[in-house]
Enzyme design. Sequence first.
Site, PDB file in Angstrom:
ATOM      1  N   TRP A  83       0.731  -1.229  -0.049  1.00 50.95           N
ATOM      2  CA  TRP A  83       0.053   0.182  -0.086  1.00 50.95           C
ATOM      3  C   TRP A  83       0.947   1.253  -0.070  1.00 50.95           C
ATOM      4  O   TRP A  83       0.427   2.262  -0.512  1.00 50.95           O
ATOM      5  CB  TRP A  83      -0.979   0.038   1.332  1.00 50.95           C
ATOM      6  CG  TRP A  83      -2.024  -0.828   1.062  1.00 50.95           C
ATOM      7  CD1 TRP A  83      -2.223  -2.516   1.304  1.00 50.95           C
ATOM      8  CD2 TRP A  83      -2.973  -1.111  -0.290  1.00 50.95           C
ATOM      9  NE1 TRP A  83      -3.227  -3.017   0.687  1.00 50.95           N
ATOM     10  CE2 TRP A  83      -3.726  -2.205  -0.310  1.00 50.95           C
ATOM     11  CE3 TRP A  83      -3.368   0.110  -1.387  1.00 50.95           C
ATOM     12  CZ2 TRP A  83      -4.896  -2.466  -1.142  1.00 50.95           C
ATOM     13  CZ3 TRP A  83      -4.418  -0.291  -1.976  1.00 50.95           C
ATOM     14  CH2 TRP A  83      -4.888  -1.456  -2.157  1.00 50.95           C
ATOM     15  N   ASP A 114      -1.792   6.865   6.082  1.00 47.81           N
ATOM     16  CA  ASP A 114      -2.894   6.097   5.653  1.00 47.81           C
ATOM     17  C   ASP A 114      -3.246   5.102   6.586  1.00 47.81           C
ATOM     18  O   ASP A 114      -2.511   4.030   6.792  1.00 47.81           O
ATOM     19  CB  ASP A 114      -2.397   5.431   4.204  1.00 47.81           C
ATOM     20  CG  ASP A 114      -3.444   4.505   3.781  1.00 47.81           C
ATOM     21  OD1 ASP A 114      -4.414   4.245   4.060  1.00 47.81           O
ATOM     22  OD2 ASP A 114      -3.131   3.708   2.510  1.00 47.81           O
ATOM     23  N   LYS A 149     -13.071  -1.234   6.195  1.00 42.27           N
ATOM     24  CA  LYS A 149     -12.338  -2.185   7.116  1.00 42.27           C
ATOM     25  C   LYS A 149     -12.741  -2.167   8.482  1.00 42.27           C
ATOM     26  O   LYS A 149     -13.426  -2.713   9.007  1.00 42.27           O
ATOM     27  CB  LYS A 149     -10.835  -2.275   6.751  1.00 42.27           C
ATOM     28  CG  LYS A 149     -10.455  -2.472   5.304  1.00 42.27           C
ATOM     29  CD  LYS A 149      -9.030  -1.876   5.231  1.00 42.27           C
ATOM     30  CE  LYS A 149      -8.840  -1.733   3.965  1.00 42.27           C
ATOM     31  NZ  LYS A 149      -8.979  -2.899   3.040  1.00 42.27           N
TER      32      LYS A 149
HETATM   33  N1  PMP Z   1      -4.559   1.850   1.861  1.00 38.00           N
HETATM   34  C1  PMP Z   1      -4.474   0.701   2.532  1.00 38.00           C
HETATM   35  C2  PMP Z   1      -3.721   0.341   3.850  1.00 38.00           C
HETATM   36  C3  PMP Z   1      -5.380  -0.377   2.099  1.00 38.00           C
HETATM   37  O1  PMP Z   1      -5.621  -1.627   2.727  1.00 38.00           O
HETATM   38  C4  PMP Z   1      -6.489  -0.067   0.802  1.00 38.00           C
HETATM   39  C5  PMP Z   1      -7.358  -0.976   0.583  1.00 38.00           C
HETATM   40  N2  PMP Z   1      -7.185  -2.374   0.830  1.00 38.00           N
HETATM   41  C6  PMP Z   1      -6.255   1.059   0.339  1.00 38.00           C
HETATM   42  C7  PMP Z   1      -5.252   1.942   0.634  1.00 38.00           C
HETATM   43  C8  PMP Z   1      -7.019   1.521  -1.126  1.00 38.00           C
HETATM   44  O2  PMP Z   1      -8.400   1.837  -0.331  1.00 38.00           O
HETATM   45  P1  PMP Z   1      -9.503   2.022  -1.450  1.00 38.00           P
HETATM   46  O3  PMP Z   1     -10.070   0.656  -2.002  1.00 38.00           O
HETATM   47  O4  PMP Z   1     -10.467   2.591  -0.568  1.00 38.00           O
HETATM   48  O5  PMP Z   1      -8.935   2.939  -2.338  1.00 38.00           O
END
Ligand code: PMP
Length: 360
Positions: A102, A172, A196
């Site tokens: 991520w 994040d 989540k």
């Molecule tokens: N950052 C993290 C730590 C994630 O786990 C995720 C999704 N699994 C995201 C960003 C991306 O999120 P989104 O699908 O809401 O764009």
Amino acid sequence: MTRVYNFSAGPSALPTAVLERARDELLDWHGTGMSIMEMSHRSKDYVAIAERAESDLRELLSIPAGYKVLFLQGGASAQFAAIPMNLLRDKTTVAYVNTGIWSKKAIAEAKKYARVQIAASGEPNNFCAIPPRAAWTVDADAAYLHYTSNETIGGVEFQDIPDAGGLPLVSDMSSNILSRPLDVGRFGLVYAGAQKNMGPAGIAVVILREDLIGEPMAATPSILDYRQQADNGSMLNTPPTYPWYLLGLVLEWLKEQGGLAAIEAVNVRKSAKLYAAIDRSPFYSNPVDPACRSRMNVPFRIANTELEKTFLAEARAAGLVNLEGHRSVGGFRASIYNAMPEAGVDSLIGFMGEFERKYG
Ligand code: PMP
């Protein structure tokens, strides 16, 4: 009806009490004769729902004065772009810590708008450890320092807030927000997709210091412009009204659980017993440095990978679902966010013991 124990990494299990309340309120919200989904976002009723969610979030996280809270679309991924667009200002460089998949995605997006300095990287350790803060090199002239507080796929979590070296700190927190108390005052900006630990997919939360708002790049789309969104109560256009309402119900549920200190105690217990079950047996393994193991996402493997399909099938039959590891890494992963009851973790640990006795 049987509800399973759902270990999905996201969208993830929601508290059953929240879903029951949403069901009860679905057709006729508080005597209005209509569903929330059918209401104008400008109506008095809806604005009250939206404001209640914000004030509950402020209360739960003890958000200090001087911070705005935004409820936006586009998930955390839209923020990967919005953050450099809004916060770069007169600088050219932004600093990022790379702790896994991520972080890498956030870095790749930021590179479209700025020079990205990698302040530290877990790559030499296969992303199984976070480089100690003393080993980071942070460009003092960067617009901000970004890190991913919990790597949802790798199962690596910061246990403390790193020193930002005088820069605005950006994080994040998609997969661990609201899992423990947070000193928001240490941050320039915190963001998280809801799906989540906060609610359903379709909405993301951005908490940011007001002095960072207001000088976006000229090409910033209006819906990603923090000033315009802040000035319009996150209703510059039609917001995702139903996800915002559900998020509010999750926050009310969290308050009923006793708030973040209380949920943290449960999260510590749940994760500690699951890691203990993995560590006590040579049959299971987790590669992450114990100092930064995630309380939310617990990846694990069995030595004999031929047994993986059997493990998943038998787990499913026992009501334990979505234990597959991320498609990029394989193995297993148990995501145990706030809404996963401790009994679900106990049940998984019991199943793992049985499976080992049968096949180990
Ligand atoms: N950052 C993290 C730590 C994630 O786990 C995720 C999704 N699994 C995201 C960003 C991306 O999120 P989104 O699908 O809401 O764009």
